[in-house]
Design an enzyme around this catalytic site. Structure first.
Site, mmCIF file in Angstrom:
data_model
loop_
_atom_site.group_PDB
_atom_site.id
_atom_site.type_symbol
_atom_site.label_atom_id
_atom_site.label_comp_id
_atom_site.label_asym_id
_atom_site.label_seq_id
_atom_site.Cartn_x
_atom_site.Cartn_y
_atom_site.Cartn_z
ATOM 1 N N ASP A 26 0.851 -1.195 0.000
ATOM 2 C CA ASP A 26 0.000 0.000 0.000
ATOM 3 C C ASP A 26 0.883 1.240 0.000
ATOM 4 O O ASP A 26 1.636 1.455 0.944
ATOM 5 C CB ASP A 26 -0.897 -0.041 1.246
ATOM 6 C CG ASP A 26 -1.644 1.261 1.466
ATOM 7 O OD1 ASP A 26 -1.846 1.994 0.485
ATOM 8 O OD2 ASP A 26 -2.019 1.536 2.623
ATOM 9 N N ASP A 30 -4.026 3.906 2.737
ATOM 10 C CA ASP A 30 -5.454 3.627 2.941
ATOM 11 C C ASP A 30 -5.710 2.178 3.364
ATOM 12 O O ASP A 30 -6.851 1.752 3.497
ATOM 13 C CB ASP A 30 -6.280 3.988 1.692
ATOM 14 C CG ASP A 30 -5.966 3.086 0.504
ATOM 15 O OD1 ASP A 30 -5.064 2.229 0.612
ATOM 16 O OD2 ASP A 30 -6.625 3.242 -0.547
ATOM 17 N N ASP A 34 -1.828 -1.198 -3.779
ATOM 18 C CA ASP A 34 -2.162 -0.433 -4.975
ATOM 19 C C ASP A 34 -1.061 -0.565 -6.029
ATOM 20 O O ASP A 34 -0.017 -1.180 -5.794
ATOM 21 C CB ASP A 34 -2.430 1.038 -4.614
ATOM 22 C CG ASP A 34 -1.356 1.610 -3.703
ATOM 23 O OD1 ASP A 34 -0.169 1.351 -3.979
ATOM 24 O OD2 ASP A 34 -1.694 2.276 -2.705
ATOM 25 N N ASP A 103 -5.491 -10.392 -15.458
ATOM 26 C CA ASP A 103 -6.532 -11.368 -15.108
ATOM 27 C C ASP A 103 -7.841 -10.892 -15.739
ATOM 28 O O ASP A 103 -8.258 -9.764 -15.513
ATOM 29 C CB ASP A 103 -6.665 -11.388 -13.578
ATOM 30 C CG ASP A 103 -7.155 -12.706 -13.031
ATOM 31 O OD1 ASP A 103 -8.051 -13.289 -13.656
ATOM 32 O OD2 ASP A 103 -6.655 -13.128 -11.976
ATOM 33 N N ASP A 204 -10.054 -16.198 -16.004
ATOM 34 C CA ASP A 204 -10.741 -16.740 -14.835
ATOM 35 C C ASP A 204 -11.749 -17.808 -15.276
ATOM 36 O O ASP A 204 -12.522 -17.588 -16.223
ATOM 37 C CB ASP A 204 -11.471 -15.581 -14.147
ATOM 38 C CG ASP A 204 -11.934 -15.903 -12.749
ATOM 39 O OD1 ASP A 204 -11.081 -16.190 -11.899
ATOM 40 O OD2 ASP A 204 -13.161 -15.857 -12.500
ATOM 41 N N GLU A 254 -7.811 -20.659 -16.266
ATOM 42 C CA GLU A 254 -8.121 -21.405 -15.044
ATOM 43 C C GLU A 254 -9.151 -22.460 -15.427
ATOM 44 O O GLU A 254 -10.135 -22.147 -16.095
ATOM 45 C CB GLU A 254 -8.674 -20.460 -13.987
ATOM 46 C CG GLU A 254 -8.802 -21.122 -12.626
ATOM 47 C CD GLU A 254 -9.658 -20.317 -11.657
ATOM 48 O OE1 GLU A 254 -9.490 -20.496 -10.453
ATOM 49 O OE2 GLU A 254 -10.521 -19.533 -12.103
ATOM 50 N N HIS A 327 -4.079 -17.262 -4.808
ATOM 51 C CA HIS A 327 -4.912 -16.428 -3.935
ATOM 52 C C HIS A 327 -6.172 -17.141 -3.470
ATOM 53 O O HIS A 327 -6.948 -16.561 -2.715
ATOM 54 C CB HIS A 327 -5.282 -15.145 -4.684
ATOM 55 C CG HIS A 327 -6.140 -15.424 -5.882
ATOM 56 N ND1 HIS A 327 -5.654 -16.088 -6.994
ATOM 57 C CD2 HIS A 327 -7.443 -15.180 -6.129
ATOM 58 C CE1 HIS A 327 -6.636 -16.224 -7.873
ATOM 59 N NE2 HIS A 327 -7.732 -15.689 -7.374
ATOM 60 N N ASP A 328 -6.410 -18.357 -3.945
ATOM 61 C CA ASP A 328 -7.608 -19.109 -3.559
ATOM 62 C C ASP A 328 -7.295 -20.249 -2.600
ATOM 63 O O ASP A 328 -8.199 -21.016 -2.239
ATOM 64 C CB ASP A 328 -8.274 -19.699 -4.809
ATOM 65 C CG ASP A 328 -8.870 -18.633 -5.713
ATOM 66 O OD1 ASP A 328 -9.299 -17.591 -5.189
ATOM 67 O OD2 ASP A 328 -8.898 -18.850 -6.934
HETATM 68 C C1 GLC Z 1 -11.576 -17.871 -9.758
HETATM 69 C C2 GLC Z 1 -10.731 -16.903 -8.964
HETATM 70 C C3 GLC Z 1 -11.379 -16.711 -7.628
HETATM 71 C C4 GLC Z 1 -12.751 -16.143 -7.830
HETATM 72 C C5 GLC Z 1 -13.578 -17.023 -8.767
HETATM 73 C C6 GLC Z 1 -14.795 -16.295 -9.245
HETATM 74 O O1 GLC Z 1 -11.596 -19.126 -9.194
HETATM 75 O O2 GLC Z 1 -9.426 -17.376 -8.876
HETATM 76 O O3 GLC Z 1 -10.629 -15.878 -6.782
HETATM 77 O O4 GLC Z 1 -13.414 -16.047 -6.597
HETATM 78 O O5 GLC Z 1 -12.867 -17.367 -9.916
HETATM 79 O O6 GLC Z 1 -14.444 -15.253 -10.088
#
Ligand code: GLC
Length: 572
Positions: A26, A30, A34, A103, A204, A254, A327-328
């Site tokens: 950041d 805030d 960013d 993304d 995605d 993905e 991140h998931d």
């Molecule tokens: C993908 C992303 C995830 C998101 C999902 C819906 O799996 O990696 O973070 O919540 O799609 O967009």
């Protein structure tokens, strides 16, 4: 010709670093990461040796799902900065030889996107057919299909008196890819970002773009149900023809619900679809088959099996992508490794695995310093929509908070979203303000500054591994041949290219494990510990160059794992 090996491409030799912008750095206090924060930390990524950054969504969004609900596909969210900041980031990346993968969230938009706001207000909206509508006043939901984030996949829309479809949250209505006008709009969005200079895209849930007929009752896991709809390959080929090929863009899709057998349908170069996909076979290895959010025990045998199966499925038929965190997912060390005395060794071991398999490696931010799961004290400390929905139904079912929390923390996505740990200052140096999600208190010891100062750190190990990979074509392109596949603790394989034979031996356990003569005559290239005696120490990793000529073993049979273990000197 299907199955023919494609010429080598730059992105096969690249190492990708994934950034979750909200949590990276950041710059304006805030509490939210960013673009300027990223620009200020590019030297960290360049010094690591990565070539590409995959940036999670930075578009304007109501943040029901932290940017995976996009309200404007051509904008930058104000909390992340401006388009000028984005362009400066690209310029600064370019100066360091770094490329950017954006993304793109094209399976669904936000319910606040102007298309959906218009479509839900009137059946006469020009954007009405951008979304998926069924039913009429008085009817129930069109079928029993479930949403990935809980609840049903259909939400009633009062103004037009019908139901709309959403695989994720109700605030993430699915786009109707059947509509050619929608597809043209998406291709234009891709051209817009390509015009800014991005190298490609991460798509995605690309396997969900085409919907199956809304008929069959939904049984078993959700992902297979939504994946591989009848027209998904037509759509991807159209995307390639219209945008990707003309502009020379790389794409990784993905692909939840896609099996190894189906993978070549997406990435065989002869088919002209995607360059790589992210499969979910190891993402789901510690989950029940029915529900991705319910934890289940995992075994090393399963992990070995998945990674080997995917290498075989794609050998000569497409290019693999490799990841152990994103991140998931909870932090990889907490899932598969050790967070106690063997933590550093385990971090080095999984770095070795990621960077010595065949495919393009994707490193998730923080894994390069060995970040681990966060002991979130209460549900109120969690931020993810999955946690909120899970707690809502658990509470309705009468479960205690501590009970829900203990289970959810085994699968929580928030573990990956705590602030990146830069130094030992408050909040790990992520922000001067109050972070949008708590920092892992572990930042006091695990941070980039401390790791940079310690030549034996996990971070330096990542740097050395990446440098070795870059200098060693066998680690990128070589055949992968598992050995001793049945061993409960040892994960071992060779990589073979021309006259180069490399042996990787990983002790994925907290015990000392004898390995006999395995690799005895090899020359150590890199390891988590010094020496290479007949006993592997807990979470020890070794990469050795073997003197033997691969000879007959460098044949296609190797891809089938038919190396004689005796050849490598292995004895139990
Ligand atoms: C993908 C992303 C995830 C998101 C999902 C819906 O799996 O990696 O973070 O919540 O799609 O967009």
């Amino acid at each position: 010709m299907p199955g023919e090996a494609a010429p080598r491409a730059w992105w096969q030799e690249a190492v990708v670093y994934q950034i979750y912008p909200r949590s990276f750095r950041d710059s304006d206090g805030d509490g939210i990461g960013d673009l300027d924060g990223i620009t200020g930390k590019l030297d960290h990524i360049a010094a690591l040796g990565a070539d590409v950054i995959w940036l999670c969504p930075v578009y304007p969004s109501p943040n029901v799902d932290n940017g995976y609900d996009v309200a404007d596909y051509r904008g930058i969210a104000p909390e992340f900065g401006t388009m000028a900041d984005f362009e400066r980031l690209l310029r600064e990346m370019d100066r360091r030889g770094l490329r950017l993968i954006m993304d793109l969230v094209f399976n669904h938009s936000s319910d606040q996107h102007p298309w959906f706001r218009s479509a839900r207000a009137s059946k006469d909206s020009p954007w009405r057919d951008y979304y998926i509508w069924r039913g009429s006043a008085g009817s129930g939901p069109p079928n029993d299909w479930r949403a990935v984030f809980g609840g049903g996949a259909w939400t009633w829309n009062e103004p037009t008196g019908d139901w709309y479809f959403h695989i994720f949250a109700p605030e993430q209505p699915d786009l109707n890819w059947e509509n050619p006008a929608l597809r043209r709009e998406l291709w234009d969005i891709m051209r817009f970002w390509a015009g800014k200079g991005v190298a490609g895209f991460r798509l995605d849930v690309a396997s969900f773009f085409s919907k199956k007929p809304f008929e069959a009752p939904q049984t078993g896991g959700i992902f297979p149900f939504y994946a591989n709809g009848p027209r998904v390959h037509d759509y991807l080929r159209e995307m390639r023809r219209e945008v990707l090929d003309p502009l020379g863009l790389v794409t990784v899709g993905e692909a939840p619900g896609v099996t190894a057998d189906e993978a070549p349908l997406y990435v065989d170069p002869a088919r002209g679809e995607l360059d790589m996909i992210f499969h979910f076979d190891h993402a789901g290895i510690d989950r029940t088959p029915e529900d991705f959010w319910t934890p289940a025990p995992w075994r090393l045998a399963g992990l070995k099996d998945v990674l080997t199966r995917w290498d075989r499925a794609l050998a000569g038929r497409g290019w693999n992508s490799l990841y152990l965190g994103n991140h998931d997912l909870p932090r990889l060390l907490s899932r598969f490794g050790d967070t106690g005395v063997h933590r550093a060794a385990a971090a080095k071991l999984f770095a070795t695995l990621l960077l010595t398999l065949r495919g393009t490696p994707y490193i998730y931010q923080g894994d390069e310093i060995g970040m681990i799961n966060t002991p979130f004290p209460s549900v109120a400390d969690l931020r993810d929509v999955v946690a909120a929905n899970g707690w809502q139904s658990a509470r309705a079912a009468g479960r205690a908070e501590a009970d829900f929390l203990a289970e959810h923390l085994l699968v929580a996505r928030d573990h990956a979203r705590t602030p990146m740990q830069w130094d030992a200052s408050p909040h790990g140096g992520f922000t001067d303000g109050a972070p949008w999600i708590m920092a892992n208190p572990d930042f006091a010891v695990t941070n980039v500054a401390a790791a940079t100062a310690d030549p034996d750190s996990v971070l330096h190990h990542y740097r050395r591994l990446i440098a070795l990979r870059k200098a060693t074509p066998a680690l990128v392109h070589g055949d992968y041949v598992p050995i001793e596949a049945g061993h409960p603790d040892i994960f071992a394989y060779v990589r073979l290219l021309d006259d180069v034979l490399l042996l990787v031996v990983l002790n994925v356990s907290a015990a000392a494990v004898p390995i006999g003569d395995l690799g005895r005559d090899g020359v150590p290239l890199i390891g988590s510990h010094d020496g290479h005696g007949p006993v592997m120490r807990p979470f020890e990793a070794r990469v050795l160059r073997m003197a033997e000529e691969p000879g007959e073993y460098a044949s296609p049979a190797c891809s089938m794992g038919e190396v004689d273990p005796a050849y490598m000197g292995f004895s139990d």
